[in-house]
Scaffold this motif. Structure first.
Motif, PDB file in Angstrom:
ATOM      1  N   GLU A  10      -5.956   0.072  13.686  1.00 33.06           N
ATOM      2  CA  GLU A  10      -5.349  -0.991  14.240  1.00 33.06           C
ATOM      3  C   GLU A  10      -3.702  -0.910  14.494  1.00 33.06           C
ATOM      4  O   GLU A  10      -3.241  -1.667  15.366  1.00 33.06           O
ATOM      5  CB  GLU A  10      -5.622  -2.256  13.489  1.00 33.06           C
ATOM      6  N   ARG A  11      -3.163   0.073  13.881  1.00 33.57           N
ATOM      7  CA  ARG A  11      -1.738   0.088  13.824  1.00 33.57           C
ATOM      8  C   ARG A  11      -1.230   1.321  14.836  1.00 33.57           C
ATOM      9  O   ARG A  11      -0.400   1.237  15.391  1.00 33.57           O
ATOM     10  CB  ARG A  11      -1.313   0.464  12.586  1.00 33.57           C
ATOM     11  N   GLY A  12      -2.101   2.360  14.779  1.00 33.30           N
ATOM     12  CA  GLY A  12      -1.736   3.606  15.668  1.00 33.30           C
ATOM     13  C   GLY A  12      -0.618   4.171  15.461  1.00 33.30           C
ATOM     14  O   GLY A  12       0.194   4.387  16.231  1.00 33.30           O
ATOM     15  N   VAL A  13       0.084   4.281  14.100  1.00 30.69           N
ATOM     16  CA  VAL A  13       1.308   4.670  13.828  1.00 30.69           C
ATOM     17  C   VAL A  13       1.140   6.162  13.285  1.00 30.69           C
ATOM     18  O   VAL A  13      -0.018   6.388  12.639  1.00 30.69           O
ATOM     19  CB  VAL A  13       2.155   3.923  13.214  1.00 30.69           C
ATOM     20  N   SER A  14       2.267   6.933  12.935  1.00 30.24           N
ATOM     21  CA  SER A  14       2.028   8.171  12.245  1.00 30.24           C
ATOM     22  C   SER A  14       2.314   7.929  10.859  1.00 30.24           C
ATOM     23  O   SER A  14       2.543   6.981  10.696  1.00 30.24           O
ATOM     24  CB  SER A  14       3.167   9.024  12.771  1.00 30.24           C
ATOM     25  N   GLY A  15       1.799   9.007  10.275  1.00 29.43           N
ATOM     26  CA  GLY A  15       2.226   9.020   8.762  1.00 29.43           C
ATOM     27  C   GLY A  15       3.481   8.841   8.365  1.00 29.43           C
ATOM     28  O   GLY A  15       3.879   8.058   7.425  1.00 29.43           O
ATOM     29  N   ALA A  16       4.402   9.455   8.914  1.00 26.15           N
ATOM     30  CA  ALA A  16       6.048   9.033   8.755  1.00 26.15           C
ATOM     31  C   ALA A  16       6.192   7.867   8.815  1.00 26.15           C
ATOM     32  O   ALA A  16       7.224   7.276   8.056  1.00 26.15           O
ATOM     33  CB  ALA A  16       6.745  10.088   9.599  1.00 26.15           C
ATOM     34  N   ASP A  17       5.762   7.062   9.936  1.00 20.70           N
ATOM     35  CA  ASP A  17       6.106   5.672  10.220  1.00 20.70           C
ATOM     36  C   ASP A  17       5.557   4.825   9.115  1.00 20.70           C
ATOM     37  O   ASP A  17       6.096   3.557   8.678  1.00 20.70           O
ATOM     38  CB  ASP A  17       5.696   5.023  11.563  1.00 20.70           C
ATOM     39  N   GLU A  18       4.200   5.142   8.629  1.00 17.49           N
ATOM     40  CA  GLU A  18       3.667   4.281   7.471  1.00 17.49           C
ATOM     41  C   GLU A  18       4.591   4.479   6.232  1.00 17.49           C
ATOM     42  O   GLU A  18       4.606   3.550   5.516  1.00 17.49           O
ATOM     43  CB  GLU A  18       2.237   4.993   7.397  1.00 17.49           C
ATOM     44  N   ARG A  19       4.905   5.574   5.852  1.00 15.79           N
ATOM     45  CA  ARG A  19       6.059   5.617   4.885  1.00 15.79           C
ATOM     46  C   ARG A  19       7.207   4.870   4.908  1.00 15.79           C
ATOM     47  O   ARG A  19       7.421   4.435   3.966  1.00 15.79           O
ATOM     48  CB  ARG A  19       6.432   7.142   4.570  1.00 15.79           C
ATOM     49  N   GLU A  20       7.639   4.660   5.936  1.00 14.09           N
ATOM     50  CA  GLU A  20       9.032   3.841   6.242  1.00 14.09           C
ATOM     51  C   GLU A  20       8.495   2.241   6.347  1.00 14.09           C
ATOM     52  O   GLU A  20       9.435   1.626   6.367  1.00 14.09           O
ATOM     53  CB  GLU A  20       9.583   4.356   7.518  1.00 14.09           C
ATOM     54  N   GLN A  21       7.358   1.619   6.305  1.00 14.09           N
ATOM     55  CA  GLN A  21       6.900   0.533   6.786  1.00 14.09           C
ATOM     56  C   GLN A  21       7.502  -0.500   5.390  1.00 14.09           C
ATOM     57  O   GLN A  21       7.262  -0.141   4.365  1.00 14.09           O
ATOM     58  CB  GLN A  21       5.486   0.226   6.744  1.00 14.09           C
ATOM     59  N   ALA A  22       8.342  -1.341   5.661  1.00 15.02           N
ATOM     60  CA  ALA A  22       8.730  -2.428   4.672  1.00 15.02           C
ATOM     61  C   ALA A  22       7.495  -3.353   4.369  1.00 15.02           C
ATOM     62  O   ALA A  22       7.009  -3.471   5.063  1.00 15.02           O
ATOM     63  CB  ALA A  22      10.099  -2.907   5.354  1.00 15.02           C
ATOM     64  N   GLY A  76      -1.165  -2.815   1.478  1.00 15.57           N
ATOM     65  CA  GLY A  76      -0.531  -1.660   1.660  1.00 15.57           C
ATOM     66  C   GLY A  76      -1.512  -0.702   2.601  1.00 15.57           C
ATOM     67  O   GLY A  76      -0.930   0.211   3.111  1.00 15.57           O
ATOM     68  N   ALA A  77      -2.664  -1.074   2.467  1.00 20.05           N
ATOM     69  CA  ALA A  77      -3.543  -0.389   3.586  1.00 20.05           C
ATOM     70  C   ALA A  77      -3.553  -0.838   4.965  1.00 20.05           C
ATOM     71  O   ALA A  77      -3.690   0.005   5.823  1.00 20.05           O
ATOM     72  CB  ALA A  77      -5.131  -0.522   2.983  1.00 20.05           C
ATOM     73  N   VAL A  78      -3.294  -2.025   5.143  1.00 19.97           N
ATOM     74  CA  VAL A  78      -3.395  -2.691   6.763  1.00 19.97           C
ATOM     75  C   VAL A  78      -2.136  -3.633   6.655  1.00 19.97           C
ATOM     76  O   VAL A  78      -1.725  -4.206   5.723  1.00 19.97           O
ATOM     77  CB  VAL A  78      -4.523  -3.374   6.930  1.00 19.97           C
ATOM     78  N   ASP A  79      -1.814  -3.674   8.053  1.00 19.52           N
ATOM     79  CA  ASP A  79      -0.915  -4.848   8.194  1.00 19.52           C
ATOM     80  C   ASP A  79      -1.701  -6.001   8.861  1.00 19.52           C
ATOM     81  O   ASP A  79      -1.694  -6.258   9.682  1.00 19.52           O
ATOM     82  CB  ASP A  79       0.120  -4.391   9.631  1.00 19.52           C
ATOM     83  N   ALA A  80      -1.568  -6.775   7.481  1.00 16.72           N
ATOM     84  CA  ALA A  80      -2.445  -8.005   7.670  1.00 16.72           C
ATOM     85  C   ALA A  80      -1.652  -9.062   8.599  1.00 16.72           C
ATOM     86  O   ALA A  80      -2.342  -9.759   9.385  1.00 16.72           O
ATOM     87  CB  ALA A  80      -2.685  -8.809   6.327  1.00 16.72           C
ATOM     88  N   GLU A  81      -0.298  -9.016   8.696  1.00 16.76           N
ATOM     89  CA  GLU A  81       0.603  -9.974   9.207  1.00 16.76           C
ATOM     90  C   GLU A  81       0.392  -9.633  10.768  1.00 16.76           C
ATOM     91  O   GLU A  81       0.608 -10.617  11.564  1.00 16.76           O
ATOM     92  CB  GLU A  81       2.051  -9.632   9.022  1.00 16.76           C
ATOM     93  N   ALA A  82      -0.146  -8.392  11.289  1.00 13.01           N
ATOM     94  CA  ALA A  82      -0.123  -8.112  12.693  1.00 13.01           C
ATOM     95  C   ALA A  82      -1.326  -8.823  13.236  1.00 13.01           C
ATOM     96  O   ALA A  82      -1.456  -8.613  14.579  1.00 13.01           O
ATOM     97  CB  ALA A  82       0.150  -6.518  12.672  1.00 13.01           C
ATOM     98  N   ARG A  83      -2.372  -8.923  12.455  1.00  8.29           N
ATOM     99  CA  ARG A  83      -3.779  -9.413  12.880  1.00  8.29           C
ATOM    100  C   ARG A  83      -4.062 -10.575  12.478  1.00  8.29           C
ATOM    101  O   ARG A  83      -3.800 -10.997  11.396  1.00  8.29           O
ATOM    102  CB  ARG A  83      -4.836  -8.270  12.516  1.00  8.29           C
ATOM    103  N   PRO A  85      -6.476 -12.822  12.574  1.00  5.00           N
ATOM    104  CA  PRO A  85      -7.543 -13.130  11.421  1.00  5.00           C
ATOM    105  C   PRO A  85      -7.409 -12.557   9.901  1.00  5.00           C
ATOM    106  O   PRO A  85      -7.694 -13.412   9.006  1.00  5.00           O
ATOM    107  CB  PRO A  85      -9.027 -12.337  11.793  1.00  5.00           C
ATOM    108  N   ALA A  86      -6.516 -11.904   9.724  1.00  3.15           N
ATOM    109  CA  ALA A  86      -6.320 -11.068   8.591  1.00  3.15           C
ATOM    110  C   ALA A  86      -5.225 -11.850   7.898  1.00  3.15           C
ATOM    111  O   ALA A  86      -5.351 -12.336   6.976  1.00  3.15           O
ATOM    112  CB  ALA A  86      -5.925  -9.648   8.768  1.00  3.15           C
ATOM    113  N   ARG A  87      -4.363 -12.214   8.699  1.00  2.20           N
ATOM    114  CA  ARG A  87      -3.131 -13.217   8.425  1.00  2.20           C
ATOM    115  C   ARG A  87      -3.929 -14.508   7.881  1.00  2.20           C
ATOM    116  O   ARG A  87      -3.388 -15.085   6.600  1.00  2.20           O
ATOM    117  CB  ARG A  87      -2.228 -13.475   9.649  1.00  2.20           C
ATOM    118  N   LEU A  88      -4.709 -15.136   8.444  1.00  2.00           N
ATOM    119  CA  LEU A  88      -5.419 -16.288   8.076  1.00  2.00           C
ATOM    120  C   LEU A  88      -6.120 -15.980   6.649  1.00  2.00           C
ATOM    121  O   LEU A  88      -6.007 -17.039   5.881  1.00  2.00           O
ATOM    122  CB  LEU A  88      -6.340 -16.782   8.998  1.00  2.00           C
ATOM    123  N   VAL A  89      -6.615 -15.078   6.600  1.00  3.68           N
ATOM    124  CA  VAL A  89      -7.485 -14.748   5.365  1.00  3.68           C
ATOM    125  C   VAL A  89      -6.531 -14.901   4.120  1.00  3.68           C
ATOM    126  O   VAL A  89      -6.690 -15.369   3.065  1.00  3.68           O
ATOM    127  CB  VAL A  89      -8.296 -13.624   5.293  1.00  3.68           C
TER     128      VAL A  89
END
Length: 393
Positions: A10-22, A76-83, A85-89
């Motif tokens: 769902e995020r379609g980002v590279s591994g490097a970008d994942e490492r930098e996610q705040a 840490g596995a998914v960006d719940a804020e970006a989706r 339904p996930a945010r609501l859960v």
């Protein structure tokens, strides 16, 4: 939890970008409910200054900690804020967690059933969201541990209808099942982004340390702010500062480097052991010390009772023992000095119950400040690590 190379669909980002996610605002917002939950545990302990109360407080903390741990791996596995339904859960889980926290003061009495049912909802939402948004290999891992993740909390519901030794036994069994399932069945299929994972634990440490500051305010409530109260409060905050320094100065830097260096499978195991398991005594010790500080400020001129003395001195020792276990799991070595200081802190219980509480707090504060000064000035490993970190930045 994601590896450096796993890409969330769902995020379609590279591994490097994942490492930098705040850490996201949603994660920070979710953590706020644990500020209240930890405060409720401290309040429970303050109103149950018995050995049984201490044990029940520890059980409450273990249950609350594991709920936070589960969501720290999830977010840490998914960006719940970006989706949406996930945010609501996650927000729904936060509401259920608030009910859990509200029920803490009477979690073994009239509100035991509410505590159990609300806690089950928190954990059900965690598994449901994990199953929906995680990649296939993680969904398989979640199904593998689901019996324990549901069975343990379900026992808390059953315990809510009982009391006495049977209730205590069910609580013990529930915690053992919940914590033990990922040890027995493993964490293959779960993924960890080292930087994000460590940052989440840094923040929960700040929350726990903040509880100690709240305890200072609670202890001083309704007291005249004379010189004695002011000085005792200052001693308390200096001790909390020493706790902060001992964790954040270089321990966490070495741990993050070690976690990042692990291959994906080994990283998940190390994260489980060093953070999910071994941070419990570290965080728990801070809550117990907060109780000791609160009781000291409230009764500065009198000796502490046995239970508050054990909470204060034992908490100080447990904090350093937790650090040593953390370091040993990460690097195969432990700080002899920290172990020795921890032993001295625990052994001081026999003295603390005989001298004014303010003097006891002063002695422990001096002990920890001395440890901080020694490590900051003379620790070769600490200074070598800090220099290396500065060069890399």
């Amino acid at each position: 939890m994601s590896t450096d190379t796993t890409v969330s669909p769902e995020r379609g980002v590279s591994g490097a970008d994942e490492r930098e996610q705040a850490v996201t605002p949603l994660e920070l917002f979710f953590d706020l409910v644990f500020v209240f939950a930890f405060t409720q545990v401290s309040s429970y302990l303050a109103h149950h200054l018995t050995w049984g109360g201490l044990a029940r407080g520890a059980a409450l903390l273990a249950v609350l900690w594991w709920a936070w741990v589960c969501y720290s791996w999830l977010t840490g596995a998914v960006d719940a804020e970006a989706r949406l339904p996930a945010r609501l859960v996650v927000l729904a889980a936060m509401a259920a967690m608030l009910l859990v926290a509200l029920a803490v003061p009477d979690a073994f009495g009239d509100d035991a059933v509410l505590f159990g049912f609300a806690y089950v909802v928190v954990r059900l939402l965690h598994l449901a969201l994990y199953t929906v948004v995680a990649p296939p290999e993680t969904r398989s891992a979640v199904r593998r541990v689901a019996p324990g993740f549901l069975g343990g909390p379900a026992l808390l519901v059953v315990a809510g209808f009982l009391d006495g030794p049977v209730q205590a036994a069910l609580w013990g069994l529930a915690i053992a099942i919940d914590y033990g399932i990922v040890l027995v069945r493993g964490v293959d299929g779960f993924h960890v982004r080292a930087g994000h994972f460590v940052e989440r634990h840094r923040l929960i440490m700040i929350i726990a340390l903040g509880e100690s500051l709240i305890a200072i305010g609670v202890g001083a409530e309704d007291l005249v702010l004379d010189l004695g109260v002011v000085l005792t409060a200052l001693l308390g905050i200096v001790l909390v500062m020493a706790f902060w320094w001992l964790y954040f100065d270089y321990v966490v830097l070495a741990a993050e480097q070690r976690l990042a260096a692990e291959p994906p499978t080994g990283r998940a195991v190390l994260a489980r052991d060093s953070y999910s398991y071994l941070h419990l005594p570290i965080v728990g010790s801070i809550i117990f010390v907060a109780l000791g500080i609160e009781q000291t400020i409230a009764h500065a001129g009198d000796p502490l009772g046995v239970v508050p003395a054990v909470a204060l001195c034992g908490g100080c020792g447990l904090y350093l023992f937790g650090h040593s276990a953390f370091k040993y799991r990460d690097h195969g070595t432990a700080s002899v000095l920290r172990v020795v200081v921890g032993v001295v802190a625990v052994a001081s219980v026999s003295v603390v119950v005989r001298i004014p509480a303010a003097a006891s707090l002063a002695s422990l504060t001096a002990l920890f400040v001395g440890l901080v000064v020694y490590e900051t000035v003379w620790s070769e490993h600490r200074n070598r690590l800090r220099v290396g970190d500065a060069k890399s930045s």
